[in-house]
Design a protein around this motif. Structure first.
Motif, PDB file in Angstrom:
ATOM      1  N   LEU A  20     -43.473  12.169 -59.774  1.00  0.00           N
ATOM      2  CA  LEU A  20     -42.636  12.355 -58.600  1.00  0.00           C
ATOM      3  C   LEU A  20     -41.159  12.507 -58.956  1.00  0.00           C
ATOM      4  O   LEU A  20     -40.711  12.055 -60.013  1.00  0.00           O
ATOM      5  CB  LEU A  20     -42.798  11.173 -57.641  1.00  0.00           C
ATOM      6  CG  LEU A  20     -44.192  10.944 -57.043  1.00  0.00           C
ATOM      7  CD1 LEU A  20     -44.156   9.752 -56.101  1.00  0.00           C
ATOM      8  CD2 LEU A  20     -44.679  12.189 -56.319  1.00  0.00           C
ATOM      9  N   ASN A  72     -52.485  10.029 -61.318  1.00  0.00           N
ATOM     10  CA  ASN A  72     -51.682   8.807 -61.379  1.00  0.00           C
ATOM     11  C   ASN A  72     -50.228   9.103 -61.754  1.00  0.00           C
ATOM     12  O   ASN A  72     -49.474   8.204 -62.114  1.00  0.00           O
ATOM     13  CB  ASN A  72     -52.291   7.773 -62.329  1.00  0.00           C
ATOM     14  CG  ASN A  72     -52.462   8.291 -63.748  1.00  0.00           C
ATOM     15  OD1 ASN A  72     -51.849   9.285 -64.137  1.00  0.00           O
ATOM     16  ND2 ASN A  72     -53.288   7.626 -64.537  1.00  0.00           N
ATOM     17  N   ALA A  73     -49.853  10.382 -61.659  1.00  0.00           N
ATOM     18  CA  ALA A  73     -48.448  10.792 -61.772  1.00  0.00           C
ATOM     19  C   ALA A  73     -47.809  10.479 -63.121  1.00  0.00           C
ATOM     20  O   ALA A  73     -46.587  10.396 -63.216  1.00  0.00           O
ATOM     21  CB  ALA A  73     -47.613  10.181 -60.635  1.00  0.00           C
ATOM     22  N   GLN A 121     -39.065   9.543 -60.400  1.00  0.00           N
ATOM     23  CA  GLN A 121     -39.936   8.651 -61.156  1.00  0.00           C
ATOM     24  C   GLN A 121     -39.607   8.735 -62.644  1.00  0.00           C
ATOM     25  O   GLN A 121     -39.451   9.815 -63.197  1.00  0.00           O
ATOM     26  CB  GLN A 121     -41.401   9.012 -60.926  1.00  0.00           C
ATOM     27  CG  GLN A 121     -42.397   8.086 -61.627  1.00  0.00           C
ATOM     28  CD  GLN A 121     -43.844   8.497 -61.386  1.00  0.00           C
ATOM     29  OE1 GLN A 121     -44.122   9.395 -60.606  1.00  0.00           O
ATOM     30  NE2 GLN A 121     -44.772   7.841 -62.060  1.00  0.00           N
ATOM     31  N   VAL A 170     -48.581   3.525 -54.610  1.00  0.00           N
ATOM     32  CA  VAL A 170     -49.486   4.641 -54.333  1.00  0.00           C
ATOM     33  C   VAL A 170     -49.461   4.983 -52.845  1.00  0.00           C
ATOM     34  O   VAL A 170     -49.323   6.150 -52.457  1.00  0.00           O
ATOM     35  CB  VAL A 170     -50.928   4.298 -54.772  1.00  0.00           C
ATOM     36  CG1 VAL A 170     -51.916   5.317 -54.213  1.00  0.00           C
ATOM     37  CG2 VAL A 170     -51.029   4.269 -56.287  1.00  0.00           C
ATOM     38  N   THR A 215     -47.483  16.027 -62.237  1.00  0.00           N
ATOM     39  CA  THR A 215     -47.570  15.344 -60.948  1.00  0.00           C
ATOM     40  C   THR A 215     -46.547  14.222 -60.783  1.00  0.00           C
ATOM     41  O   THR A 215     -46.500  13.580 -59.732  1.00  0.00           O
ATOM     42  CB  THR A 215     -48.971  14.756 -60.786  1.00  0.00           C
ATOM     43  OG1 THR A 215     -49.283  13.988 -61.965  1.00  0.00           O
ATOM     44  CG2 THR A 215     -50.019  15.851 -60.632  1.00  0.00           C
ATOM     45  N   LEU A 265     -55.553   9.656 -55.676  1.00  0.00           N
ATOM     46  CA  LEU A 265     -54.291   9.047 -56.087  1.00  0.00           C
ATOM     47  C   LEU A 265     -54.597   7.672 -56.666  1.00  0.00           C
ATOM     48  O   LEU A 265     -55.211   6.829 -56.004  1.00  0.00           O
ATOM     49  CB  LEU A 265     -53.344   8.917 -54.892  1.00  0.00           C
ATOM     50  CG  LEU A 265     -52.988  10.207 -54.144  1.00  0.00           C
ATOM     51  CD1 LEU A 265     -51.942   9.915 -53.059  1.00  0.00           C
ATOM     52  CD2 LEU A 265     -52.494  11.286 -55.091  1.00  0.00           C
ATOM     53  N   CYS A 299     -57.185   7.989 -51.832  1.00  0.00           N
ATOM     54  CA  CYS A 299     -56.661   7.002 -52.783  1.00  0.00           C
ATOM     55  C   CYS A 299     -57.602   5.808 -52.786  1.00  0.00           C
ATOM     56  O   CYS A 299     -58.498   5.699 -51.937  1.00  0.00           O
ATOM     57  CB  CYS A 299     -55.222   6.595 -52.463  1.00  0.00           C
ATOM     58  SG  CYS A 299     -55.038   5.409 -51.105  1.00  0.00           S
ATOM     59  N   TYR A 355     -47.922  13.377 -51.626  1.00  0.00           N
ATOM     60  CA  TYR A 355     -49.280  13.902 -51.705  1.00  0.00           C
ATOM     61  C   TYR A 355     -50.064  13.354 -50.508  1.00  0.00           C
ATOM     62  O   TYR A 355     -50.725  12.318 -50.608  1.00  0.00           O
ATOM     63  CB  TYR A 355     -49.961  13.458 -53.005  1.00  0.00           C
ATOM     64  CG  TYR A 355     -49.292  13.928 -54.273  1.00  0.00           C
ATOM     65  CD1 TYR A 355     -49.334  15.264 -54.649  1.00  0.00           C
ATOM     66  CD2 TYR A 355     -48.639  13.026 -55.113  1.00  0.00           C
ATOM     67  CE1 TYR A 355     -48.735  15.695 -55.827  1.00  0.00           C
ATOM     68  CE2 TYR A 355     -48.037  13.444 -56.295  1.00  0.00           C
ATOM     69  CZ  TYR A 355     -48.094  14.779 -56.642  1.00  0.00           C
ATOM     70  OH  TYR A 355     -47.496  15.204 -57.813  1.00  0.00           O
ATOM     71  N   MET A 410     -46.465   7.722 -53.404  1.00  0.00           N
ATOM     72  CA  MET A 410     -47.280   8.877 -53.788  1.00  0.00           C
ATOM     73  C   MET A 410     -47.848   9.589 -52.563  1.00  0.00           C
ATOM     74  O   MET A 410     -47.795  10.822 -52.462  1.00  0.00           O
ATOM     75  CB  MET A 410     -48.420   8.444 -54.714  1.00  0.00           C
ATOM     76  CG  MET A 410     -47.979   8.100 -56.122  1.00  0.00           C
ATOM     77  SD  MET A 410     -49.392   7.916 -57.256  1.00  0.00           S
ATOM     78  CE  MET A 410     -49.910   9.636 -57.438  1.00  0.00           C
TER      79      MET A 410
END
Length: 244
Positions: A137, A122-123, A140, A228, A135, A210, A177, A236, A232
């Motif tokens: 981004l 979930n970054a 972000q 997402v 992770t 994701l 995801c 990804y 994301m």
């Protein structure tokens, strides 16, 4: 009366503690359904992480054990080698797996340990308050990167599925995801295939999911799921990364 829907027997009747809009509950449900469909609830052993899913043992209906932070792959290795005929899986977030546990997961994949890892990306660090994760981004924001992650200062986000796929012992890696119904269906198929390949003693299997974290992203659930799919998934990419 026709039963239209019932809760999977792969989950216990315990209310989830996750934040509204969090994707963990969806992934828990998919894992539970897969265990039920494969008839392995009573034989599966799950290794729970440190992080938002630290209480996963309260939810899965299979046997579970708690591992120290990042050490779930090492614990799963010991369990699987001791009980080679039983399905074993780790359930880990991006802090637990991609940061403190990076060495553990790399060597498990290299050795081809015959268990499955469900990786929740979930970054962000969810449980500890929204710090930057491996992770997160570029651009972000996080509590430890209030102006946004930059390549020069922080480096690029790690694509774990691609990195682990370079290891000879990994036989299956797919990124999915759960941001909408079509993707949830694909995610369940990936999780089921990962378990099946493990049960066929083929090697290490890995499913990266994701996921949305509306609370720490500061978004509504709808906006988080849209992010997402649009942001994301652009970095990804979804799909099978490796299959042997």
């Amino acid at each position: 009366m026709t039963t239209v829907y019932r809760k999977t027997k792969g989950l216990q009747d315990t209310p989830l503690h996750y934040c509204p809009g969090c994707s963990h509950g969806i992934v828990h449900k998919l894992v539970g359904e897969v265990m039920e469909e494969l008839g392995i609830i009573d034989t599966t052993i799950a290794v729970c992480p440190v992080g938002c899913a630290v209480f996963a043992g309260n939810y899965f209906a299979c046997d579970t054990i708690e591992a120290a932070h990042g050490r779930a792959p090492a614990v799963a290795t010991g369990i699987k080698r001791t009980h080679p005929d039983q399905p074993v899986f780790t359930y880990q977030g991006d802090g637990d797996l991609a940061s403190i546990g990076a060495a553990e997961i790399v060597h498990a994949a290299m050795r081809g340990e015959k268990f499955t890892t469900i990786f929740i990306n979930n970054a962000i660090y969810g449980m500890t308050g929204g710090q930057m994760a491996p992770t997160t981004l570029i651009g972000q924001r996080a509590t430890t990167a209030p102006l946004g992650r930059t390549k020069d200062l922080h480096g690029e986000p790690i694509r774990m599925a691609e990195m682990l796929s370079t290891m000879g012992g990994l036989v299956y890696a797919e990124r999915v995801c759960v941001a909408d119904v079509p993707n949830i269906i694909k995610a369940k198929k990936a999780i089921k295939k990962a378990f099946e390949k493990q049960m066929n003693n083929e090697g290490f299997t890995f499913v990266e999911v994701l996921c949305a974290c509306p609370t720490n992203w500061g978004m509504t659930t709808l906006d988080a799921n849209r992010w997402v799919k649009e942001e994301m998934a652009a970095y990804y990419p979804l799909g099978v990364i490796k299959e042997v």
